[in-house]
Design a protein around this motif. Structure first.
Motif, PDB file in Angstrom:
ATOM      1  N   PHE A 120      -5.246   4.813   5.138  1.00  0.00           N
ATOM      2  CA  PHE A 120      -5.481   6.135   4.554  1.00  0.00           C
ATOM      3  C   PHE A 120      -5.987   7.106   5.620  1.00  0.00           C
ATOM      4  O   PHE A 120      -5.506   8.236   5.741  1.00  0.00           O
ATOM      5  CB  PHE A 120      -6.488   6.020   3.404  1.00  0.00           C
ATOM      6  CG  PHE A 120      -6.904   7.344   2.837  1.00  0.00           C
ATOM      7  CD1 PHE A 120      -6.101   8.015   1.924  1.00  0.00           C
ATOM      8  CD2 PHE A 120      -8.099   7.938   3.221  1.00  0.00           C
ATOM      9  CE1 PHE A 120      -6.479   9.249   1.405  1.00  0.00           C
ATOM     10  CE2 PHE A 120      -8.487   9.169   2.713  1.00  0.00           C
ATOM     11  CZ  PHE A 120      -7.679   9.826   1.798  1.00  0.00           C
ATOM     12  N   TRP A 149       0.828  -1.201   0.000  1.00  0.00           N
ATOM     13  CA  TRP A 149       0.000   0.000   0.000  1.00  0.00           C
ATOM     14  C   TRP A 149       0.867   1.257   0.000  1.00  0.00           C
ATOM     15  O   TRP A 149       0.596   2.220  -0.733  1.00  0.00           O
ATOM     16  CB  TRP A 149      -0.914  -0.015   1.229  1.00  0.00           C
ATOM     17  CG  TRP A 149      -1.863   1.131   1.332  1.00  0.00           C
ATOM     18  CD1 TRP A 149      -3.119   1.234   0.800  1.00  0.00           C
ATOM     19  CD2 TRP A 149      -1.638   2.373   2.020  1.00  0.00           C
ATOM     20  NE1 TRP A 149      -3.686   2.450   1.113  1.00  0.00           N
ATOM     21  CE2 TRP A 149      -2.802   3.167   1.862  1.00  0.00           C
ATOM     22  CE3 TRP A 149      -0.571   2.887   2.759  1.00  0.00           C
ATOM     23  CZ2 TRP A 149      -2.916   4.437   2.412  1.00  0.00           C
ATOM     24  CZ3 TRP A 149      -0.683   4.158   3.307  1.00  0.00           C
ATOM     25  CH2 TRP A 149      -1.836   4.922   3.140  1.00  0.00           C
ATOM     26  N   ARG A 158      -3.322   7.996   8.269  1.00  0.00           N
ATOM     27  CA  ARG A 158      -2.326   8.935   7.753  1.00  0.00           C
ATOM     28  C   ARG A 158      -2.887  10.357   7.736  1.00  0.00           C
ATOM     29  O   ARG A 158      -2.217  11.312   8.121  1.00  0.00           O
ATOM     30  CB  ARG A 158      -1.895   8.492   6.361  1.00  0.00           C
ATOM     31  CG  ARG A 158      -0.774   9.337   5.773  1.00  0.00           C
ATOM     32  CD  ARG A 158      -0.120   8.655   4.599  1.00  0.00           C
ATOM     33  NE  ARG A 158       0.953   9.466   4.057  1.00  0.00           N
ATOM     34  CZ  ARG A 158       0.917  10.073   2.868  1.00  0.00           C
ATOM     35  NH1 ARG A 158      -0.144   9.934   2.096  1.00  0.00           N
ATOM     36  NH2 ARG A 158       1.940  10.800   2.443  1.00  0.00           N
ATOM     37  N   ARG A 159      -4.132  10.506   7.280  1.00  0.00           N
ATOM     38  CA  ARG A 159      -4.745  11.822   7.237  1.00  0.00           C
ATOM     39  C   ARG A 159      -5.004  12.372   8.641  1.00  0.00           C
ATOM     40  O   ARG A 159      -4.735  13.543   8.922  1.00  0.00           O
ATOM     41  CB  ARG A 159      -6.060  11.753   6.455  1.00  0.00           C
ATOM     42  CG  ARG A 159      -5.882  11.639   4.952  1.00  0.00           C
ATOM     43  CD  ARG A 159      -5.139  12.855   4.399  1.00  0.00           C
ATOM     44  NE  ARG A 159      -4.968  12.784   2.964  1.00  0.00           N
ATOM     45  CZ  ARG A 159      -5.827  13.292   2.086  1.00  0.00           C
ATOM     46  NH1 ARG A 159      -6.930  13.896   2.519  1.00  0.00           N
ATOM     47  NH2 ARG A 159      -5.586  13.210   0.796  1.00  0.00           N
ATOM     48  N   ALA A 206      -6.396  -0.977   3.693  1.00  0.00           N
ATOM     49  CA  ALA A 206      -6.055   0.213   2.927  1.00  0.00           C
ATOM     50  C   ALA A 206      -6.848   1.428   3.388  1.00  0.00           C
ATOM     51  O   ALA A 206      -6.293   2.524   3.538  1.00  0.00           O
ATOM     52  CB  ALA A 206      -6.289  -0.047   1.441  1.00  0.00           C
ATOM     53  N   ARG A 266       2.605   1.682  -3.489  1.00  0.00           N
ATOM     54  CA  ARG A 266       1.676   2.095  -4.543  1.00  0.00           C
ATOM     55  C   ARG A 266       1.414   3.589  -4.508  1.00  0.00           C
ATOM     56  O   ARG A 266       1.042   4.181  -5.528  1.00  0.00           O
ATOM     57  CB  ARG A 266       0.337   1.352  -4.407  1.00  0.00           C
ATOM     58  CG  ARG A 266       0.367  -0.104  -4.811  1.00  0.00           C
ATOM     59  CD  ARG A 266      -1.018  -0.619  -5.204  1.00  0.00           C
ATOM     60  NE  ARG A 266      -2.102  -0.086  -4.423  1.00  0.00           N
ATOM     61  CZ  ARG A 266      -2.614  -0.668  -3.339  1.00  0.00           C
ATOM     62  NH1 ARG A 266      -2.103  -1.807  -2.894  1.00  0.00           N
ATOM     63  NH2 ARG A 266      -3.630  -0.126  -2.698  1.00  0.00           N
ATOM     64  N   ARG A 267       1.588   4.189  -3.372  1.00  0.00           N
ATOM     65  CA  ARG A 267       1.362   5.624  -3.215  1.00  0.00           C
ATOM     66  C   ARG A 267       2.643   6.437  -3.288  1.00  0.00           C
ATOM     67  O   ARG A 267       2.675   7.616  -2.911  1.00  0.00           O
ATOM     68  CB  ARG A 267       0.638   5.886  -1.886  1.00  0.00           C
ATOM     69  CG  ARG A 267      -0.828   5.559  -1.998  1.00  0.00           C
ATOM     70  CD  ARG A 267      -1.470   5.148  -0.710  1.00  0.00           C
ATOM     71  NE  ARG A 267      -2.864   4.786  -0.980  1.00  0.00           N
ATOM     72  CZ  ARG A 267      -3.229   3.604  -1.499  1.00  0.00           C
ATOM     73  NH1 ARG A 267      -2.311   2.696  -1.800  1.00  0.00           N
ATOM     74  NH2 ARG A 267      -4.504   3.344  -1.726  1.00  0.00           N
ATOM     75  N   ASP A 279       8.379  11.850   0.846  1.00  0.00           N
ATOM     76  CA  ASP A 279       7.936  10.554   0.324  1.00  0.00           C
ATOM     77  C   ASP A 279       8.379   9.398   1.219  1.00  0.00           C
ATOM     78  O   ASP A 279       8.288   8.235   0.829  1.00  0.00           O
ATOM     79  CB  ASP A 279       8.483  10.337  -1.084  1.00  0.00           C
ATOM     80  CG  ASP A 279      10.011  10.367  -1.141  1.00  0.00           C
ATOM     81  OD1 ASP A 279      10.634  10.918  -0.201  1.00  0.00           O
ATOM     82  OD2 ASP A 279      10.577   9.856  -2.121  1.00  0.00           O
TER      83      ASP A 279
END
Length: 229
Positions: free
Chosen positions: A213, A28, A216-217, A209, A31-32, A53
């Motif tokens: 997400f 995951w 992280r946000r 996933a 991929r980002r 990154d």
């Protein structure tokens, strides 16, 4: 923040992810356009004005399953990590967890093997005690002595510390800084700030996933920027 990677049949503290789940989580990230690295590498990149990154990956306690289950997956996805170990419990088990199950910890040779594979070795204290309840002598042993033992064991500088149980106060932070560590990892340090109380997000078996997400946000929203980085 990871701990053990292996069998989750008996996991009362929810500290274990299966190799299959870790594999998907690392996939995951990649991929980002993100890459998992050690905390030392992340901090160095941030100090140089980069590192957007990069994601710091940590594994607490130094479980023996790291070598067989986590390291091959990190290598598969081009990642590194920081492994926080307990030099006073090498070859032992997680006796500090009253509910068990007993999980073996890395031996001295296992720690060296991880270091030789490019994993950053940090201290999780000497024996996994709550530093906020330690007297002065024990606080020194858990911080300064554990660092000296790990540097002798690996032949490398040890610059990172991880607070057992995530419990931290100003006295513990001062002891870690005075022991010569460049940074310290906490979980939720509250009002404490700076490179010696870096906040982390727990990652577990249920983190698919969508949950990754959101974590992280939300991490960006809940945590103020760390002063000094």
């Amino acid at each position: 923040m990871y701990h053990s990677v292996g069998d989750r049949t008996d996991d009362p503290y929810r500290i274990t992810v299966t190799p299959e789940r870790l594999d998907r989580q690392l996939h995951w990230l990649r991929r980002r356009g993100l890459r998992g690295v050690s905390v030392a590498e992340l901090l160095a990149a941030r100090a140089a004005g980069g590192g957007r990154d990069l994601v710091g990956l940590t594994f607490d306690d130094g479980y023996a399953d790291f070598l067989d289950n986590a390291l091959p997956l990190l290598e598969r996805w081009g990642c590194t990590a920081t492994l926080f170990v307990l030099p006073g419990r090498l070859g032992g088990d997680n006796a500090w967890d009253p509910l068990g199950p007993r999980k073996p910890l890395l031996t001295a040779d296992g720690v060296r093997r991880a270091a030789d594979a490019g994993v950053e070795i940090g201290s999780h204290g000497l024996t996994h005690v709550d530093l906020t309840r330690a007297d002065d002598a024990l606080l020194t042993a858990e911080t300064a002595e554990s660092r000296a033992l790990l540097e002798e064991l690996t032949g490398r500088a040890v610059t990172g510390f991880c607070y057992p149980y995530g419990t931290v106060d100003r006295r513990a932070v001062d002891a870690v800084r005075d022991a010569g560590y460049g940074y310290g990892c906490a979980i939720d340090p509250g009002r404490l700030n700076g490179p010696h109380v870096l906040p982390r997000v727990h990652v577990g078996q249920d983190d698919t996933a969508v949950r990754l997400f959101l974590k992280r946000r939300l991490h960006r929203l809940r945590r103020r920027p760390v002063e000094g980085l």
